[in-house]
Design an enzyme around this catalytic site. Structure first.
Site, PDB file in Angstrom:
ATOM      1  N   SER A  64       0.768  -1.466  -0.135  1.00 26.25           N
ATOM      2  CA  SER A  64      -0.074  -0.015   0.182  1.00 26.25           C
ATOM      3  C   SER A  64       0.594   1.530  -0.006  1.00 26.25           C
ATOM      4  O   SER A  64       0.485   2.105  -0.401  1.00 26.25           O
ATOM      5  CB  SER A  64      -0.623  -0.259   1.676  1.00 26.25           C
ATOM      6  OG  SER A  64      -2.297  -0.906   1.008  1.00 26.25           O
ATOM      7  N   LYS A  67       0.261   2.910  -2.863  1.00 29.99           N
ATOM      8  CA  LYS A  67      -1.098   4.087  -3.436  1.00 29.99           C
ATOM      9  C   LYS A  67      -0.680   5.524  -3.582  1.00 29.99           C
ATOM     10  O   LYS A  67      -1.227   6.025  -3.685  1.00 29.99           O
ATOM     11  CB  LYS A  67      -1.363   3.823  -2.612  1.00 29.99           C
ATOM     12  CG  LYS A  67      -1.789   2.702  -2.311  1.00 29.99           C
ATOM     13  CD  LYS A  67      -3.128   2.354  -0.767  1.00 29.99           C
ATOM     14  CE  LYS A  67      -4.141   0.908  -1.202  1.00 29.99           C
ATOM     15  NZ  LYS A  67      -4.932   0.605   0.003  1.00 29.99           N
ATOM     16  N   TYR A 189      -3.489  -2.226 -10.367  1.00 32.26           N
ATOM     17  CA  TYR A 189      -2.796  -1.842  -9.112  1.00 32.26           C
ATOM     18  C   TYR A 189      -1.930  -2.623  -8.597  1.00 32.26           C
ATOM     19  O   TYR A 189      -1.401  -2.934  -7.533  1.00 32.26           O
ATOM     20  CB  TYR A 189      -4.002  -2.323  -8.703  1.00 32.26           C
ATOM     21  CG  TYR A 189      -4.824  -2.146  -7.009  1.00 32.26           C
ATOM     22  CD1 TYR A 189      -4.520  -0.714  -6.474  1.00 32.26           C
ATOM     23  CD2 TYR A 189      -4.449  -3.534  -6.574  1.00 32.26           C
ATOM     24  CE1 TYR A 189      -4.367  -1.215  -5.305  1.00 32.26           C
ATOM     25  CE2 TYR A 189      -5.048  -2.606  -4.830  1.00 32.26           C
ATOM     26  CZ  TYR A 189      -4.671  -2.444  -4.220  1.00 32.26           C
ATOM     27  OH  TYR A 189      -5.008  -2.247  -2.488  1.00 32.26           O
ATOM     28  N   TYR A 240      -4.938   3.575   8.496  1.00 34.52           N
ATOM     29  CA  TYR A 240      -7.022   3.831   7.496  1.00 34.52           C
ATOM     30  C   TYR A 240      -6.512   3.688   9.374  1.00 34.52           C
ATOM     31  O   TYR A 240      -7.274   4.740   9.720  1.00 34.52           O
ATOM     32  CB  TYR A 240      -6.553   1.966   7.755  1.00 34.52           C
ATOM     33  CG  TYR A 240      -5.544   1.669   6.381  1.00 34.52           C
ATOM     34  CD1 TYR A 240      -5.330   1.962   5.090  1.00 34.52           C
ATOM     35  CD2 TYR A 240      -4.086   0.570   6.640  1.00 34.52           C
ATOM     36  CE1 TYR A 240      -5.268   1.786   4.422  1.00 34.52           C
ATOM     37  CE2 TYR A 240      -3.377   0.692   6.159  1.00 34.52           C
ATOM     38  CZ  TYR A 240      -3.668   0.937   4.273  1.00 34.52           C
ATOM     39  OH  TYR A 240      -3.137   0.591   3.208  1.00 34.52           O
ATOM     40  N   VAL A 258       1.129  -3.475   4.694  1.00 35.98           N
ATOM     41  CA  VAL A 258       1.037  -5.171   4.589  1.00 35.98           C
ATOM     42  C   VAL A 258       2.635  -5.701   4.345  1.00 35.98           C
ATOM     43  O   VAL A 258       3.237  -7.008   5.070  1.00 35.98           O
ATOM     44  CB  VAL A 258      -0.047  -5.493   4.083  1.00 35.98           C
ATOM     45  CG1 VAL A 258      -1.416  -5.338   4.621  1.00 35.98           C
ATOM     46  CG2 VAL A 258      -0.065  -5.952   2.516  1.00 35.98           C
TER      47      VAL A 258
END
Ligand code: GLN
Length: 304
Positions: A64, A67, A189, A240, A258
């Site tokens: 992530s 991103k 992605y 998050y 992760v």
């Protein structure tokens, strides 16, 4: 004058034998091959010598963290138009949560949860001629390192098991917030998430967010206002449902993945990267969070 090398050596010593190291991600089977024992820290000051300790030189799956890099490229193409398709509010939910997306009619809460990142991937697939190669070239460029690559086994592993991402993409499509087809966007992605960088390469790639939009080769990629916005989103949404905790404990904009990596930065000061694959219950690196808390406490360097 603080001796940063001594500080990160101390932190590494304090934590390296920790019994409680969290759990290595297994929902992407290929990630489970990582050793929970790995632990590295790399610090890149804006002015001054790089410092590093432990496994800073081992490439890992940035997941992530990618991103933020994708967002920075999408903003170059569409600038404020991006915010018509994705919001900028913390979600207070896990990274792969879906019910809010349904309630909020296909507008993801922010670009750092999976649904938001899939919209950003859609924007890149629309604008890039050869999306996977062009995005890889962008990351290589801003990091000043042409050896960076995708780990194709990790990408394939997530392609086979990323059911919730397929669900998110289909939901987005049903709300007309995905212009390209689901398989093409998710293929991009999954590759984006499967980028493999070591702590140093990642610190170099994120240097532009701490250096007013200029990358390590002194090229201006983003305007000051764009950097301000990306850093604000990292602070409020980068972890998050643990974004509040990260601000409370560490006090820096940052992003986790992760694969066990965390990047954090203090604008005009430094970028710091930690890597330890064991995750806490919220999917953030357990030792990495502790190391960064110790770093900002010991050095008294945070945005607060
Ligand atoms: N590729 C991962 C996923 O979509 C990224 C999640 C993460 O790093 N938090 O599930």
């Amino acid at each position: 004058m603080i001796n940063f090398q001594n500080v990160i050596n101390d932190i590494h010593n304090n934590l390296k034998s920790s019994e409680n190291r969290g759990v290595v991600a297994s929902y992407i089977p290929e990630l489970e091959k990582q050793s929970a024992k790995s632990f590295g820290i790399f610090l890149k000051p804006i002015n001054g010598e790089n410092c590093h300790v432990g496994d800073w030189n081992t490439p890992f799956s940035i997941q992530s963290i990618s991103k933020v890099l994708a967002l920075s490229k999408a903003i170059v193409f569409e600038n404020n138009k991006v915010w018509q398709r994705v919001d900028v509010e913390p979600s207070g939910n896990p990274f792969n949560h879906l019910s809010l997306l349904e309630l909020e009619k296909g507008i993801p809460r922010n670009p750092l949860i999976n649904a938001g990142a899939i919209v950003i991937a859609d924007i890149l697939v629309t604008h890039l001629k050869h999306p996977k190669q062009d995005f890889l070239d962008y990351v290589r460029n801003i990091a000043g390192d042409h050896t960076i690559n995708y780990n194709l086994d990790v990408a394939k592993s997530e392609q086979n098991t990323g059911f919730k991402n397929f669900a998110a993409a289909h939901l987005l499509k049903s709300f007309k917030n995905l212009n390209n087809d689901v398989d093409t966007v998710l293929d991009f992605y999954f590759h984006q998430c499967a980028l493999e960088l070591n702590c140093k390469q990642l610190a170099n790639a994120f240097y532009l967010f701490a250096n007013a939009g200029k990358c390590i080769n002194n090229k201006q990629h983003l305007s000051l206002i764009q950097v301000k916005r990306i850093n604000a989103i990292m602070l409020t949404c980068g972890f998050y449902d643990e974004a509040g905790e990260f601000a409370f404990e560490v006090g820096l904009p940052g992003k986790s993945g992760v694969g066990g990596g965390i990047v954090a930065l203090l604008p005009s000061n430094f970028v710091i990267v930690t890597w330890s694959p064991g995750l806490n219950a919220k999917g953030n690196s357990l030792l990495g969070m502790q190391a960064l808390e110790q770093f900002t406490t010991k050095t008294k360097r945070s945005i607060f």
